[in-house]
Scaffold this motif. Structure first.
Motif, PDB file in Angstrom:
ATOM      1  N   LEU A   1       0.841  -1.095   0.142  1.00 14.01           N
ATOM      2  CA  LEU A   1       0.065   0.028   0.116  1.00 14.01           C
ATOM      3  C   LEU A   1       0.896   1.297  -0.175  1.00 14.01           C
ATOM      4  O   LEU A   1       1.444   1.687   1.107  1.00 14.01           O
ATOM      5  CB  LEU A   1      -0.911  -0.116   1.373  1.00 14.01           C
ATOM      6  N   ILE A   2       1.146   1.796  -1.158  1.00 11.76           N
ATOM      7  CA  ILE A   2       2.129   3.095  -1.167  1.00 11.76           C
ATOM      8  C   ILE A   2       1.300   4.352  -1.357  1.00 11.76           C
ATOM      9  O   ILE A   2       0.186   4.418  -2.192  1.00 11.76           O
ATOM     10  CB  ILE A   2       2.905   2.857  -2.459  1.00 11.76           C
ATOM     11  N   GLU A   3       1.443   5.355  -0.490  1.00 10.86           N
ATOM     12  CA  GLU A   3       0.697   6.554  -0.645  1.00 10.86           C
ATOM     13  C   GLU A   3       1.220   7.486  -1.473  1.00 10.86           C
ATOM     14  O   GLU A   3       2.595   7.651  -1.437  1.00 10.86           O
ATOM     15  CB  GLU A   3       0.291   6.955   0.677  1.00 10.86           C
ATOM     16  N   TYR A   4       0.510   8.288  -2.209  1.00 12.39           N
ATOM     17  CA  TYR A   4       1.181   9.478  -2.587  1.00 12.39           C
ATOM     18  C   TYR A   4       0.168  10.796  -2.740  1.00 12.39           C
ATOM     19  O   TYR A   4      -0.935  10.424  -2.337  1.00 12.39           O
ATOM     20  CB  TYR A   4       1.239   8.994  -4.248  1.00 12.39           C
ATOM     21  N   PRO A   5       0.569  11.890  -2.819  1.00 12.45           N
ATOM     22  CA  PRO A   5      -0.279  13.039  -2.897  1.00 12.45           C
ATOM     23  C   PRO A   5      -1.504  12.854  -3.722  1.00 12.45           C
ATOM     24  O   PRO A   5      -1.111  12.964  -4.992  1.00 12.45           O
ATOM     25  CB  PRO A   5       0.470  14.386  -3.221  1.00 12.45           C
ATOM     26  N   GLN A   6      -2.499  13.313  -3.230  1.00 15.14           N
ATOM     27  CA  GLN A   6      -3.545  13.223  -4.334  1.00 15.14           C
ATOM     28  C   GLN A   6      -3.606  14.171  -5.352  1.00 15.14           C
ATOM     29  O   GLN A   6      -3.352  15.237  -5.114  1.00 15.14           O
ATOM     30  CB  GLN A   6      -4.842  13.451  -3.619  1.00 15.14           C
TER      31      GLN A   6
ATOM     32  N   SER B   1       7.882   2.701  -7.158  1.00 16.13           N
ATOM     33  CA  SER B   1       8.376   2.159  -5.919  1.00 16.13           C
ATOM     34  C   SER B   1       7.805   0.682  -5.580  1.00 16.13           C
ATOM     35  O   SER B   1       8.451   0.003  -4.857  1.00 16.13           O
ATOM     36  CB  SER B   1       7.598   2.835  -4.768  1.00 16.13           C
ATOM     37  N   LEU B   2       7.147   0.229  -6.542  1.00 17.52           N
ATOM     38  CA  LEU B   2       6.515  -1.383  -6.392  1.00 17.52           C
ATOM     39  C   LEU B   2       7.450  -2.217  -7.230  1.00 17.52           C
ATOM     40  O   LEU B   2       7.289  -3.451  -7.102  1.00 17.52           O
ATOM     41  CB  LEU B   2       5.182  -1.484  -6.853  1.00 17.52           C
ATOM     42  N   MET B   3       8.508  -1.680  -7.867  1.00 20.23           N
ATOM     43  CA  MET B   3       9.401  -2.520  -8.622  1.00 20.23           C
ATOM     44  C   MET B   3      10.089  -3.719  -7.859  1.00 20.23           C
ATOM     45  O   MET B   3      10.142  -4.661  -8.426  1.00 20.23           O
ATOM     46  CB  MET B   3      10.373  -1.713  -9.277  1.00 20.23           C
TER      47      MET B   3
ATOM     48  N   GLN C   1      16.552   1.542  14.516  1.00 21.47           N
ATOM     49  CA  GLN C   1      15.277   1.972  15.045  1.00 21.47           C
ATOM     50  C   GLN C   1      15.362   3.656  14.661  1.00 21.47           C
ATOM     51  O   GLN C   1      14.696   4.302  15.547  1.00 21.47           O
ATOM     52  CB  GLN C   1      15.273   1.928  16.317  1.00 21.47           C
ATOM     53  N   GLU C   2      15.667   3.821  13.530  1.00 22.43           N
ATOM     54  CA  GLU C   2      15.461   5.444  13.207  1.00 22.43           C
ATOM     55  C   GLU C   2      14.034   5.675  12.589  1.00 22.43           C
ATOM     56  O   GLU C   2      13.900   5.011  11.717  1.00 22.43           O
ATOM     57  CB  GLU C   2      16.663   5.902  12.349  1.00 22.43           C
ATOM     58  N   PRO C   3      13.472   6.292  12.966  1.00 23.12           N
ATOM     59  CA  PRO C   3      12.010   6.781  12.460  1.00 23.12           C
ATOM     60  C   PRO C   3      11.983   7.092  11.082  1.00 23.12           C
ATOM     61  O   PRO C   3      13.052   7.947  10.533  1.00 23.12           O
ATOM     62  CB  PRO C   3      11.465   7.747  13.453  1.00 23.12           C
ATOM     63  N   ARG C   4      10.880   6.901  10.361  1.00 27.96           N
ATOM     64  CA  ARG C   4      10.688   7.626   9.026  1.00 27.96           C
ATOM     65  C   ARG C   4      10.512   9.151   9.143  1.00 27.96           C
ATOM     66  O   ARG C   4      10.053   9.769  10.160  1.00 27.96           O
ATOM     67  CB  ARG C   4       9.673   7.073   8.055  1.00 27.96           C
ATOM     68  N   PRO C   5      10.675   9.808   8.001  1.00 24.19           N
ATOM     69  CA  PRO C   5      10.010  11.148   7.916  1.00 24.19           C
ATOM     70  C   PRO C   5       8.837  11.678   8.501  1.00 24.19           C
ATOM     71  O   PRO C   5       8.577  12.877   8.890  1.00 24.19           O
ATOM     72  CB  PRO C   5      10.778  11.912   6.675  1.00 24.19           C
ATOM     73  N   MET C   6       8.029  10.812   7.838  1.00 22.38           N
ATOM     74  CA  MET C   6       6.469  10.895   7.959  1.00 22.38           C
ATOM     75  C   MET C   6       5.785   9.492   8.421  1.00 22.38           C
ATOM     76  O   MET C   6       5.843   8.573   8.201  1.00 22.38           O
ATOM     77  CB  MET C   6       5.766  11.034   6.679  1.00 22.38           C
ATOM     78  N   ARG C   7       5.279   9.603   9.743  1.00 25.78           N
ATOM     79  CA  ARG C   7       4.489   8.547  10.376  1.00 25.78           C
ATOM     80  C   ARG C   7       3.325   8.160   9.449  1.00 25.78           C
ATOM     81  O   ARG C   7       2.412   9.189   9.087  1.00 25.78           O
ATOM     82  CB  ARG C   7       4.154   9.040  11.977  1.00 25.78           C
ATOM     83  N   ARG C   8       3.137   7.230   9.157  1.00 22.41           N
ATOM     84  CA  ARG C   8       2.006   6.535   8.583  1.00 22.41           C
ATOM     85  C   ARG C   8       1.280   5.481   9.138  1.00 22.41           C
ATOM     86  O   ARG C   8       1.941   4.244   9.626  1.00 22.41           O
ATOM     87  CB  ARG C   8       2.459   6.260   6.921  1.00 22.41           C
ATOM     88  N   ASP C   9       0.008   5.184   9.241  1.00 25.99           N
ATOM     89  CA  ASP C   9      -0.603   3.874   9.928  1.00 25.99           C
ATOM     90  C   ASP C   9      -0.684   2.894   9.219  1.00 25.99           C
ATOM     91  O   ASP C   9      -0.810   1.581   9.667  1.00 25.99           O
ATOM     92  CB  ASP C   9      -1.938   4.470  10.282  1.00 25.99           C
ATOM     93  N   THR C  10      -0.471   2.908   7.699  1.00 25.99           N
ATOM     94  CA  THR C  10      -0.557   1.640   7.093  1.00 25.99           C
ATOM     95  C   THR C  10       0.961   1.165   6.702  1.00 25.99           C
ATOM     96  O   THR C  10       0.961  -0.021   5.875  1.00 25.99           O
ATOM     97  CB  THR C  10      -1.255   2.329   5.678  1.00 25.99           C
ATOM     98  N   LEU C  11       2.012   1.563   7.498  1.00 22.52           N
ATOM     99  CA  LEU C  11       3.109   0.972   7.127  1.00 22.52           C
ATOM    100  C   LEU C  11       3.345  -0.359   7.999  1.00 22.52           C
ATOM    101  O   LEU C  11       3.006  -0.266   9.239  1.00 22.52           O
ATOM    102  CB  LEU C  11       4.310   2.155   7.512  1.00 22.52           C
TER     103      LEU C  11
END
Length: 232
Positions: free
Chosen positions: A21-26, A38-40, A82-92
């Motif tokens: 499940l890859i998110e991108y700006p609408q 990114s799904l490659m 354990q370095e966090p990602r730049p944006m927190r996403r609930d679907t990761l």
């Protein structure tokens, strides 16, 4: 209430299988394109599974073994750093971002394939095709790496370290396969398990597609002659 709710209870929390499940700006067409790119890695993995199931080539199996080792190393490093990602996403499926799994995967493939083309496909006379394969692998790795930054799944440092680690592991794995494993491929083929699974080694065949084409064509002609003789 659905059948599943009745079976599991009303307090069950349902979560999506977020691996792909890859998110991108609408409304962002570039973001949508990069999300697809990114799904490659999943397409590459599907190709590996298909090749292993239908071709049973020993080198492909060993190559895939390196991919698995590279992924396990990434998993271990992520849970150590354990370095966090730049944006927190609930679907990761993983909140850790260092090093980038996608970057490490693609640069492992790019590094290994580059060395494979240089040292194992040198028999192919068409230099254009060798260069094209290398450029395609590097370009794919670059695009996937950039997509992870653009879509804010990783920082620059996370994809950089992922790319470096993947390239190093890819080079090391190729050296190990080329110098250690390839010489013992004939021995591995004598194992009962290899015979049972129809494992084969095409290392010494410079153009496997042409080899299979000519042999299948020859066998088809022979069988047609036999059928013709029996029908007379």
């Amino acid at each position: 209430m659905g059948a599943a709710d009745e079976l599991l209870g009303e307090d069950v929390v349902w979560v999506p299988l977020s691996l792909t499940l890859i998110e991108y700006p609408q409304g962002d067409l570039l973001g949508k394109l990069l999300a697809t790119i990114s799904l490659m890695p999943f397409a590459v993995l599907s190709g590996f599974v298909t090749l292993i199931l239908f071709r049973r080539d020993l080198h492909t199996i060993v190559f895939f073994g390196g991919v698995v080792i590279n992924e396990l190393l990434n998993y271990v490093l992520k849970h150590i750093i354990q370095e966090p990602r730049p944006m927190r996403r609930d679907t990761l499926y993983s909140e850790h971002g260092m090093p980038s799994t996608h970057a490490q995967f693609m640069w492992f493939i790019a590094a290994y394939m580059t060395l494979f083309v240089i040292y194992r496909l040198h028999q192919i006379s068409e230099k254009f095709w060798r260069i094209l394969i290398v450029l395609a692998c590097i370009a794919s790795a670059l695009l996937v790496t950039y997509s992870r930054i653009y879509l804010q799944y990783h920082t620059y440092s996370q994809v950089t370290y992922g790319a470096i680690i993947g390239a190093i592991v890819g080079i090391a794995w190729f050296i190990f396969v080329h110098n250690i494993l390839t010489p013992i491929f004939p021995v591995i083929l004598t194992w009962k398990l290899s015979e049972y699974l129809l494992i084969r080694d095409t290392t010494l065949i410079p153009n496997i597609l042409w080899f299979e084409y000519t042999h299948v064509r020859s066998e088809a002609r022979t069988r047609r002659k036999l059928v013709s003789m029996k029908s007379q």
